[in-house]
Scaffold this motif. Structure first.
Motif, PDB file in Angstrom:
ATOM      1  N   ALA A 190      -6.578  -1.371  -8.717  1.00 31.19           N
ATOM      2  CA  ALA A 190      -7.723  -0.843  -7.965  1.00 31.19           C
ATOM      3  C   ALA A 190      -7.401   0.536  -7.403  1.00 31.19           C
ATOM      4  O   ALA A 190      -8.221   1.464  -7.457  1.00 31.19           O
ATOM      5  CB  ALA A 190      -8.093  -1.805  -6.834  1.00 31.19           C
ATOM      6  N   LEU A 191      -6.171   0.676  -6.894  1.00 31.23           N
ATOM      7  CA  LEU A 191      -5.791   1.967  -6.319  1.00 31.23           C
ATOM      8  C   LEU A 191      -5.660   3.037  -7.412  1.00 31.23           C
ATOM      9  O   LEU A 191      -6.132   4.172  -7.252  1.00 31.23           O
ATOM     10  CB  LEU A 191      -4.494   1.810  -5.523  1.00 31.23           C
ATOM     11  CG  LEU A 191      -4.285   2.808  -4.389  1.00 31.23           C
ATOM     12  CD1 LEU A 191      -3.282   2.276  -3.356  1.00 31.23           C
ATOM     13  CD2 LEU A 191      -3.842   4.174  -4.875  1.00 31.23           C
ATOM     14  N   ALA A 192      -5.072   2.663  -8.532  1.00 30.57           N
ATOM     15  CA  ALA A 192      -4.906   3.623  -9.628  1.00 30.57           C
ATOM     16  C   ALA A 192      -6.257   4.089 -10.162  1.00 30.57           C
ATOM     17  O   ALA A 192      -6.486   5.284 -10.390  1.00 30.57           O
ATOM     18  CB  ALA A 192      -4.076   2.986 -10.749  1.00 30.57           C
ATOM     19  N   ARG A 193      -7.174   3.143 -10.353  1.00 30.59           N
ATOM     20  CA  ARG A 193      -8.500   3.501 -10.878  1.00 30.59           C
ATOM     21  C   ARG A 193      -9.259   4.373  -9.863  1.00 30.59           C
ATOM     22  O   ARG A 193      -9.991   5.289 -10.234  1.00 30.59           O
ATOM     23  CB  ARG A 193      -9.325   2.247 -11.186  1.00 30.59           C
ATOM     24  CG  ARG A 193      -8.782   1.348 -12.307  1.00 30.59           C
ATOM     25  CD  ARG A 193      -8.841   1.993 -13.688  1.00 30.59           C
ATOM     26  NE  ARG A 193      -7.671   2.823 -13.961  1.00 30.59           N
ATOM     27  CZ  ARG A 193      -6.471   2.384 -14.347  1.00 30.59           C
ATOM     28  NH1 ARG A 193      -6.256   1.093 -14.506  1.00 30.59           N
ATOM     29  NH2 ARG A 193      -5.479   3.244 -14.568  1.00 30.59           N
ATOM     30  N   THR A 194      -9.078   4.073  -8.588  1.00 27.42           N
ATOM     31  CA  THR A 194      -9.743   4.862  -7.547  1.00 27.42           C
ATOM     32  C   THR A 194      -9.230   6.297  -7.548  1.00 27.42           C
ATOM     33  O   THR A 194     -10.014   7.255  -7.430  1.00 27.42           O
ATOM     34  CB  THR A 194      -9.523   4.199  -6.172  1.00 27.42           C
ATOM     35  OG1 THR A 194     -10.105   2.888  -6.195  1.00 27.42           O
ATOM     36  CG2 THR A 194     -10.173   5.005  -5.065  1.00 27.42           C
ATOM     37  N   ALA A 195      -7.919   6.450  -7.727  1.00 30.01           N
ATOM     38  CA  ALA A 195      -7.349   7.806  -7.779  1.00 30.01           C
ATOM     39  C   ALA A 195      -7.861   8.562  -9.006  1.00 30.01           C
ATOM     40  O   ALA A 195      -8.187   9.752  -8.933  1.00 30.01           O
ATOM     41  CB  ALA A 195      -5.819   7.726  -7.787  1.00 30.01           C
ATOM     42  N   GLU A 196      -7.953   7.863 -10.135  1.00 30.91           N
ATOM     43  CA  GLU A 196      -8.489   8.502 -11.351  1.00 30.91           C
ATOM     44  C   GLU A 196      -9.920   8.983 -11.141  1.00 30.91           C
ATOM     45  O   GLU A 196     -10.295  10.091 -11.532  1.00 30.91           O
ATOM     46  CB  GLU A 196      -8.489   7.503 -12.516  1.00 30.91           C
ATOM     47  CG  GLU A 196      -7.131   7.266 -13.138  1.00 30.91           C
ATOM     48  CD  GLU A 196      -7.198   6.156 -14.192  1.00 30.91           C
ATOM     49  OE1 GLU A 196      -6.118   5.743 -14.647  1.00 30.91           O
ATOM     50  OE2 GLU A 196      -8.314   5.703 -14.519  1.00 30.91           O
ATOM     51  N   ARG A 197     -10.719   8.126 -10.539  1.00 30.23           N
ATOM     52  CA  ARG A 197     -12.118   8.512 -10.313  1.00 30.23           C
ATOM     53  C   ARG A 197     -12.218   9.671  -9.320  1.00 30.23           C
ATOM     54  O   ARG A 197     -13.112  10.501  -9.435  1.00 30.23           O
ATOM     55  CB  ARG A 197     -12.919   7.312  -9.796  1.00 30.23           C
ATOM     56  CG  ARG A 197     -13.292   6.347 -10.923  1.00 30.23           C
ATOM     57  CD  ARG A 197     -13.945   5.097 -10.360  1.00 30.23           C
ATOM     58  NE  ARG A 197     -14.314   4.175 -11.404  1.00 30.23           N
ATOM     59  CZ  ARG A 197     -15.579   3.915 -11.774  1.00 30.23           C
ATOM     60  NH1 ARG A 197     -16.581   4.493 -11.151  1.00 30.23           N
ATOM     61  NH2 ARG A 197     -15.832   3.064 -12.736  1.00 30.23           N
ATOM     62  N   LEU A 233       0.838  -1.201   0.000  1.00 29.12           N
ATOM     63  CA  LEU A 233       0.000   0.000   0.000  1.00 29.12           C
ATOM     64  C   LEU A 233       0.874   1.252   0.000  1.00 29.12           C
ATOM     65  O   LEU A 233       0.656   2.190  -0.787  1.00 29.12           O
ATOM     66  CB  LEU A 233      -0.919  -0.002   1.233  1.00 29.12           C
ATOM     67  CG  LEU A 233      -1.733   1.277   1.464  1.00 29.12           C
ATOM     68  CD1 LEU A 233      -2.761   1.479   0.355  1.00 29.12           C
ATOM     69  CD2 LEU A 233      -2.437   1.237   2.830  1.00 29.12           C
ATOM     70  N   ALA A 234       1.861   1.272   0.883  1.00 23.34           N
ATOM     71  CA  ALA A 234       2.725   2.451   0.984  1.00 23.34           C
ATOM     72  C   ALA A 234       3.479   2.683  -0.325  1.00 23.34           C
ATOM     73  O   ALA A 234       3.519   3.808  -0.858  1.00 23.34           O
ATOM     74  CB  ALA A 234       3.710   2.274   2.152  1.00 23.34           C
ATOM     75  N   ARG A 235       4.041   1.619  -0.875  1.00 24.00           N
ATOM     76  CA  ARG A 235       4.819   1.740  -2.106  1.00 24.00           C
ATOM     77  C   ARG A 235       3.934   2.217  -3.266  1.00 24.00           C
ATOM     78  O   ARG A 235       4.319   3.107  -4.039  1.00 24.00           O
ATOM     79  CB  ARG A 235       5.458   0.379  -2.441  1.00 24.00           C
ATOM     80  CG  ARG A 235       6.419   0.402  -3.609  1.00 24.00           C
ATOM     81  CD  ARG A 235       7.256  -0.878  -3.671  1.00 24.00           C
ATOM     82  NE  ARG A 235       6.435  -2.073  -3.783  1.00 24.00           N
ATOM     83  CZ  ARG A 235       6.384  -3.054  -2.868  1.00 24.00           C
ATOM     84  NH1 ARG A 235       7.120  -2.986  -1.776  1.00 24.00           N
ATOM     85  NH2 ARG A 235       5.604  -4.108  -3.063  1.00 24.00           N
ATOM     86  N   THR A 236       2.742   1.649  -3.355  1.00 22.06           N
ATOM     87  CA  THR A 236       1.856   2.005  -4.464  1.00 22.06           C
ATOM     88  C   THR A 236       1.373   3.455  -4.342  1.00 22.06           C
ATOM     89  O   THR A 236       1.272   4.171  -5.342  1.00 22.06           O
ATOM     90  CB  THR A 236       0.651   1.032  -4.516  1.00 22.06           C
ATOM     91  OG1 THR A 236       1.140  -0.296  -4.472  1.00 22.06           O
ATOM     92  CG2 THR A 236      -0.154   1.244  -5.776  1.00 22.06           C
ATOM     93  N   CYS A 237       1.102   3.879  -3.129  1.00 18.16           N
ATOM     94  CA  CYS A 237       0.708   5.284  -2.930  1.00 18.16           C
ATOM     95  C   CYS A 237       1.822   6.223  -3.403  1.00 18.16           C
ATOM     96  O   CYS A 237       1.564   7.217  -4.093  1.00 18.16           O
ATOM     97  CB  CYS A 237       0.381   5.548  -1.461  1.00 18.16           C
ATOM     98  SG  CYS A 237      -1.254   4.963  -0.970  1.00 18.16           S
TER      99      CYS A 237
END
Lengths: 277, 277
Positions: free
Chosen positions: B263-270, B22-26
């Motif tokens: 999932a995280l990338a799409r959530t940030a886009e939305r 989670l930390a790395r992806t953020c």
């Protein structure tokens, strides 16, 4: 007064019974009143249904239901108004003074709750005088907020009463259903206010049980099985001067799986145990 | 300011990611902030988790969650208070100023909503000063009324604020989650009032989609998929002076079935599409 004097069985509670079976069973069990639904009444014939309940000596507390007044499309809106005028006619034919209205949800793709609520008000302005002319009162039923998107944009008794108060009480009032309002600490004050203005047009009971089923439609609890203090809500209605029928309206797969007569008898017993005594 | 400057990803939204993932992806995606949950943090180790997010340069918007303060049994009540003090300690260790509280439902067999809400107030009187001493603010989160029986007896922002206002704002405020309040036309005025008093301690987003799944827990909609106007609610928070993180907290089987990074990338886009731009 009999323990069952104020009980009304909403037809949906024992939908496995035909209309003649419902009437006969109510008479046998001493249930004096029924709440009817449009679809089974239409199927049986409105005039025939009216004669059936009249001959059985039953009263009709409410007709469920009109409403679904949130469409933006002009054609759909006109169709909804016409359908609601027919619902008023049916209520009058059945001899009930109360048509319950469920307002309808958001149109597909819309996020405009406020606009949808205003369209309900616009529709009431058209339907109220028509209903009054037929001797029928419209009862706006707030549904639990979990239905706000897809079924009923009127989520609280406060919202329902705000709508009703734009019109004369002889045209528009509210329906109070424990299942929909039990969580709301502001509801008792609205019941008092509605009662003082003669706007308490219907009172329905169902209990709240969890977990909720998928779709959250058919998991209403039998009286006494859930989180709602039925006597407390009856007390609020009593204090507000409501003396009308108390309808038990359960959408319950559990109840529908039972023999209909048995389901009705058990429901009447629970009404006495959890509401009256 | 970057489009993502105010975004916080609540850990539950991408629970398929480990804390290091989670930390790395953020960091990779430019998401500056996370909302953490106690269980995965405890599993990783509170100190280790604190170091991990600090070393990654991430802020922690909230710790979810304390609460469950409605027990009547004295032993259970003491255990809940002790657990909430630990939650405060964990929040302090993680460097977040906000612990989100979900109040808890009715005790088994109880129908006393008012009593349960009062027990929450009693618990806040004990926990508030402790939290203040640790530099942590308690944020009462009203959950949707469909959770009133089994999860959270605080169902509206009005109820949450009534509770919070018994205590200093530096001790107790509210958490606003669109999923829980979107249907409530009285919520915007409460947001304004909470903001004026410095009691807006957290802001979370999820969309409302139907039909609801059985149990109604894990069907929160991705931003833009449902009935909620995200910009409108952000506007209410902006107008109330809230400048903190905006957490996206989705309990969604659909999202959990995806690759976590995706999932995280799409959530940030939305978030950018439906909230910021």
């Amino acid at each position: 007064m009999s323990d069952l004097a104020r009980l009304s069985i909403n037809q949906m509670t024992v939908r496995q019974l035909s209309l003649p079976e419902l009437a006969r069973t109510c008479v046998e069990l001493g249930v004096p009143c029924v709440g009817l639904w449009r679809e089974p009444v239409q199927e049986y014939g409105v005039g025939a249904a009216a004669g059936l309940v009249r001959d059985a000596g039953l009263r009709v507390s409410t007709l469920c239901r009109g409403g679904f007044l949130t469409a933006t499309d002009p054609g759909a809106r006109e169709a909804a108004l016409a359908d609601n005028r027919r619902a008023v006619d049916e209520a009058a034919a059945l001899g009930t003074g109360t048509l319950v209205l469920v307002s309808g949800g958001l149109p597909a793709g819309s996020r405009d709750l406020r606009g949808a609520r205003e369209r309900v008000a616009d529709a009431l302005a058209e339907l109220g005088p028509y209903a009054e002319g037929m001797g029928v009162r419209l009862a706006i039923e707030p549904l639990h907020p979990m239905y706000a998107a897809d079924r009923c944009v009127v989520s609280t008794l406060a919202q329902a009463l705000d709508l009703a108060e734009r019109f004369p009480a002889r045209q528009v009032g509210v329906a109070v259903d424990t299942y929909h309002v039990w969580w709301d600490d502001t509801a008792p004050a609205r019941i008092a206010r509605a009662g003082a203005a003669g706007r308490l047009h219907a009172f329905q009971l169902a209990d709240w049980t969890t977990p909720l089923p998928a779709g959250v439609l058919n998991g209403r609890g039998r009286l006494g099985d859930g989180a709602i203090d039925m006597r407390e809500w009856k007390g609020h209605m009593d204090a507000a001067g409501y003396t009308g029928a108390i309808e038990v309206e359960l959408f319950s797969e559990e109840l529908w799986a039972m023999d209909g007569r048995e389901a009705l008898a058990r429901t009447a017993e629970r009404f006495v145990t959890h509401v009256i005594r």
